[in-house]
Write an enzyme that holds these catalytic residues in place. Structure first.
Site, PDB file in Angstrom:
ATOM      1  N   ARG A   1       0.861  -1.174   0.000  1.00 18.85           N
ATOM      2  CA  ARG A   1       0.000   0.000   0.000  1.00 18.85           C
ATOM      3  C   ARG A   1       0.901   1.228   0.000  1.00 18.85           C
ATOM      4  NH1 ARG A   1      -2.848   2.858   5.098  1.00 18.85           N
ATOM      5  NH2 ARG A   1      -4.144   4.325   3.955  1.00 18.85           N
TER       6      ARG A   1
ATOM      7  N   HIS B   1     -15.258   5.609   5.576  1.00 18.96           N
ATOM      8  CA  HIS B   1     -14.114   4.825   6.058  1.00 18.96           C
ATOM      9  C   HIS B   1     -13.632   5.482   7.350  1.00 18.96           C
ATOM     10  CE1 HIS B   1     -10.221   2.530   5.597  1.00 18.96           C
ATOM     11  NE2 HIS B   1      -9.855   3.513   6.398  1.00 18.96           N
TER      12      HIS B   1
ATOM     13  N   ASN C   1      -8.361   5.096  12.100  1.00 14.59           N
ATOM     14  CA  ASN C   1      -7.627   6.156  12.789  1.00 14.59           C
ATOM     15  C   ASN C   1      -7.615   7.386  11.896  1.00 14.59           C
ATOM     16  OD1 ASN C   1      -6.291   6.923  15.089  1.00 14.59           O
ATOM     17  ND2 ASN C   1      -4.992   5.101  15.041  1.00 14.59           N
ATOM     18  N   GLY C   2      -7.209   7.172  10.623  1.00 16.47           N
ATOM     19  CA  GLY C   2      -7.486   8.159   9.591  1.00 16.47           C
ATOM     20  C   GLY C   2      -8.911   7.904   9.130  1.00 16.47           C
TER      21      GLY C   2
ATOM     22  N   ARG D   1      -6.009  13.811  13.763  1.00 13.45           N
ATOM     23  CA  ARG D   1      -5.994  14.907  12.771  1.00 13.45           C
ATOM     24  C   ARG D   1      -7.270  15.728  12.865  1.00 13.45           C
ATOM     25  NH1 ARG D   1      -4.796  10.826   7.947  1.00 13.45           N
ATOM     26  NH2 ARG D   1      -3.821   9.370   9.383  1.00 13.45           N
TER      27      ARG D   1
ATOM     28  N   MET E   1     -11.756   5.109  19.818  1.00 13.56           N
ATOM     29  CA  MET E   1     -13.203   5.288  19.991  1.00 13.56           C
ATOM     30  C   MET E   1     -13.766   4.429  21.134  1.00 13.56           C
ATOM     31  SD  MET E   1     -15.734   7.069  19.138  1.00 13.56           S
ATOM     32  CE  MET E   1     -15.388   7.995  17.643  1.00 13.56           C
TER      33      MET E   1
ATOM     34  N   GLY F   1     -12.039   0.366  11.304  1.00 13.04           N
ATOM     35  CA  GLY F   1     -12.118   0.047  12.739  1.00 13.04           C
ATOM     36  C   GLY F   1     -13.314   0.640  13.472  1.00 13.04           C
TER      37      GLY F   1
ATOM     38  N   GLU G   1      -8.475  -4.099   2.695  1.00 13.30           N
ATOM     39  CA  GLU G   1      -7.489  -3.459   1.820  1.00 13.30           C
ATOM     40  C   GLU G   1      -6.445  -4.476   1.359  1.00 13.30           C
ATOM     41  OE1 GLU G   1      -7.062  -0.493   5.022  1.00 13.30           O
ATOM     42  OE2 GLU G   1      -6.831   1.008   3.459  1.00 13.30           O
TER      43      GLU G   1
HETATM   44  N1  LIG Z   1     -14.792  -2.331  19.196  1.00 14.06           N
HETATM   45  C1  LIG Z   1     -14.505  -1.086  18.814  1.00 14.06           C
HETATM   46  N2  LIG Z   1     -15.315  -0.054  19.137  1.00 14.06           N
HETATM   47  C2  LIG Z   1     -15.034   1.186  18.758  1.00 14.06           C
HETATM   48  N3  LIG Z   1     -13.954   1.531  18.052  1.00 14.06           N
HETATM   49  C3  LIG Z   1     -13.100   0.564  17.696  1.00 14.06           C
HETATM   50  C4  LIG Z   1     -13.318  -0.793  18.047  1.00 14.06           C
HETATM   51  N4  LIG Z   1     -12.308  -1.526  17.550  1.00 14.06           N
HETATM   52  C5  LIG Z   1     -11.472  -0.663  16.912  1.00 14.06           C
HETATM   53  N5  LIG Z   1     -11.952   0.588  16.998  1.00 14.06           N
HETATM   54  C6  LIG Z   1     -11.358   1.810  16.467  1.00 14.06           C
HETATM   55  O1  LIG Z   1     -10.723   1.542  15.237  1.00 14.06           O
HETATM   56  C7  LIG Z   1      -9.525   2.335  15.142  1.00 14.06           C
HETATM   57  C8  LIG Z   1      -8.547   1.673  14.225  1.00 14.06           C
HETATM   58  O2  LIG Z   1      -9.170   1.463  12.985  1.00 14.06           O
HETATM   59  P1  LIG Z   1      -8.332   0.933  11.741  1.00 14.06           P
HETATM   60  O3  LIG Z   1      -9.269   0.851  10.604  1.00 14.06           O
HETATM   61  O4  LIG Z   1      -7.602  -0.294  12.116  1.00 14.06           O
HETATM   62  O5  LIG Z   1      -7.393   2.172  11.563  1.00 14.06           O
HETATM   63  P2  LIG Z   1      -5.990   2.385  10.857  1.00 14.06           P
HETATM   64  O6  LIG Z   1      -5.968   1.469   9.655  1.00 14.06           O
HETATM   65  O7  LIG Z   1      -6.034   3.819  10.497  1.00 14.06           O
HETATM   66  O8  LIG Z   1      -4.958   2.046  11.878  1.00 14.06           O
HETATM   67  C9  LIG Z   1      -9.035   2.431  16.586  1.00 14.06           C
HETATM   68  O9  LIG Z   1      -8.347   3.612  16.795  1.00 14.06           O
HETATM   69  C10 LIG Z   1     -10.326   2.407  17.383  1.00 14.06           C
HETATM   70  O10 LIG Z   1     -10.719   3.728  17.655  1.00 14.06           O
HETATM   71  C1  LIG Z   2      -4.325   8.014   4.327  1.00 13.51           C
HETATM   72  C2  LIG Z   2      -4.571   7.676   5.743  1.00 13.51           C
HETATM   73  O1  LIG Z   2      -5.067   8.490   6.490  1.00 13.51           O
HETATM   74  O2  LIG Z   2      -4.261   6.432   6.131  1.00 13.51           O
HETATM   75  P1  LIG Z   2      -4.426   5.814   7.605  1.00 13.51           P
HETATM   76  O3  LIG Z   2      -5.880   5.821   7.900  1.00 13.51           O
HETATM   77  O4  LIG Z   2      -3.868   4.423   7.462  1.00 13.51           O
HETATM   78  O5  LIG Z   2      -3.652   6.684   8.535  1.00 13.51           O
HETATM   79 MG   LIG Z   3      -6.267   1.948   7.695  1.00 14.15          MG
END
Ligand SMILES: Nc1ncnc2c1ncn2[C@@H]1O[C@H](COP(=O)(O)OP(=O)(O)O)[C@@H](O)[C@H]1O
Ligand SMILES: CC(=O)OP(=O)(O)O
Ligand SMILES: [Mg+2]
Length: 402
Positions: free
Chosen positions: A94, A211, A214-215, A244, A286, A333, A387
């Site tokens: 990615r 989507h 975290n982002g 952010r 969250m 997430g 992804e």
């Molecule tokens: N059971 C849950 N309830 C609420 N939020 C959750 C739960 N599990 C994960 N998350 C949220 O999902 C976020 C991570 O999502 P993810 O898609 O893995 O993000 P990234 O790819 O950006 O790291 C965590 O920061 C958390 O806030």
């Molecule tokens: C582009 C971007 O924000 O990616 P991630 O959610 O993985 O931080």
């Molecule tokens: Mg991600």
């Protein structure tokens, strides 16, 4: 010997790597894992070999994404799935920012690496990690095709009216300032899976994809084609995210510099790493925020409300952009797991034909599912993103033909 059929996928975030080894004959997973907190004092690797069902954890410092990938390679080797395997066809990476050049998955060569490096200023949290991952993978298997799959690619179909900022086009073009959008692999996959859930072809449906990881980003997808998305030149624009700020008046930056006495790097760090949910209440997860809200914590409640208000504004905006909406899909997430976020985001939008059924919304699971009542005009769905599978599919399509 038959052609190799396995693909290793590396989804490198700013401080994490999610990875999967897949056999593309049946798209089955052979190994999956996650390295978190890269660059911090203690990093954590969690690795699962799907065949044996065994899960192992490693805790210890991993200085960068190169060290993380070497540790992953070590774990794969323990399962007899090492990177030296002749069955490996390619490694798919990615890459977050592909600028205006990369609209398709691309086999990495020196020119591609130079271009990804040139884009670091507009993806400072992500492109360096992606580059380190690619270079280390090249070191480990110099003979293997490395394929870059860009987060920006799916959004290159946005019309100029959505992709351009309202600034002098000569200045914008000189500095390549436009709205690129990110998380495209996820928006593409989820919009397609949403159509499948509705029993329709992607060309027939209009979907708003949220989507929320975290982002976080939203997109408006008309008949399988992206027409708008909330992230812009960089992944800072749009929704409120973990750390952010998302949208703000650009004059906040002049004000912080002129009146607040901050320099550009300090403002950059403030908006990218110390804002969003974390900046508002000290937590970016969250789950923790919901726990605090349940306990009556006012600061966490305000952070949650700001997050939801922004999300709702984008649902409304993309409803208007699309004109007709068939489905709103929650993913990543937060979108897949936080029922409270889904409920709050859709609350009060009955006038737009949007509603959530409380019982359906409370169901947990890994499958794509509808959470709207049968009577609702617009389907509301939870559609888990993948992804890694999407990157593997695109990678194999490029290198696995012979
Ligand atoms: N059971 C849950 N309830 C609420 N939020 C959750 C739960 N599990 C994960 N998350 C949220 O999902 C976020 C991570 O999502 P993810 O898609 O893995 O993000 P990234 O790819 O950006 O790291 C965590 O920061 C958390 O806030
Ligand atoms: C582009 C971007 O924000 O990616 P991630 O959610 O993985 O931080
Ligand atoms: Mg991600």
């Amino acid at each position: 010997m038959t052609s190799p059929t396995r693909v290793l996928v590396l989804n490198s975030g700013s401080s994490s790597v999610k990875y999967q080894l897949l056999d593309m004959r049946d798209r089955s997973r052979l190994a999956v894992g996650l390295v978190e907190r890269i660059g911090e004092r203690t990093s954590r690797l969690k690795h699962t070999c799907v065949g044996s069902g065994e899960t192992r954890e490693q805790n210890g410092p991993m200085a960068d994404h190169g060290a993380a990938l070497k540790a992953v390679a070590g774990e794969l080797a323990k399962d007899g799935l090492g990177l030296d395997s002749p069955e490996l066809a390619a490694i798919g990476h990615r890459v977050v920012h592909g600028g205006e050049f990369f609209t398709e998955p691309t086999v990495v060569d020196d020119t591609v690496l130079i271009e990804i490096e040139r884009l670091i200023p507009v993806a400072p949290l992500h492109n360096p990690a992606n580059l380190t991952g690619i270079r280390t993978a090249q070191e480990l298997r110099p003979d293997l095709p490395q394929v870059a799959v860009f987060d920006t690619a799916f959004h290159t179909t946005m019309p100029e009216s959505a992709a351009r900022y309202a600034i002098d086009p000569r200045i914008a073009d000189r500095h390549r300032i436009r709205r690129y959008g990110f998380h495209g692999t996820s928006h593409a996959y989820v919009s397609r899976e949403t159509a499948r859930l509705l029993g329709k072809d992607p060309s027939e449906v209009n979907v708003i994809v949220l989507h929320l990881g975290n982002g976080a980003s939203a997109s408006a997808v008309r008949g399988g084609v992206c027409v708008d998305t909330s992230m812009g030149l960089t992944p800072l624009e749009g929704l409120v995210m973990g750390t952010r700020s998302g949208d703000l008046d650009p004059a906040v930056i002049f004000h912080l510099a002129r009146v607040g006495g901050m320099d550009m790097d300090e403002i950059d760090t403030l908006l990218n790493k110390r804002s969003g949910l974390f900046g508002l209440c000290g937590d970016n997860d969250m789950r923790e925020i919901r726990r605090r809200v349940e306990e009556g914590d006012e600061q966490a409640k305000l952070a949650f409300d700001i997050y939801i208000h922004r999300l709702k504004k984008y649902i409304g905006a993309y409803y208007a952009v699309l004109g007709r909406v068939d489905a709103v899909a929650f993913t990543a997430g937060v979108g897949e797991n936080a029922a409270a976020v889904r409920e709050a985001a859709v609350a009060g939008l009955e006038g737009l034909g949007l509603a959530v059924d409380a019982d359906l919304n409370a169901v947990r699971g890994d499958e794509a599912r509808l959470i709207s009542p049968d009577s609702a005009r617009v389907a509301v769905a939870v559609v888990p993103t993948d992804e890694e599978l999407e990157i593997a599919t695109q990678t194999y399509a490029l290198v696995g033909r012979e």
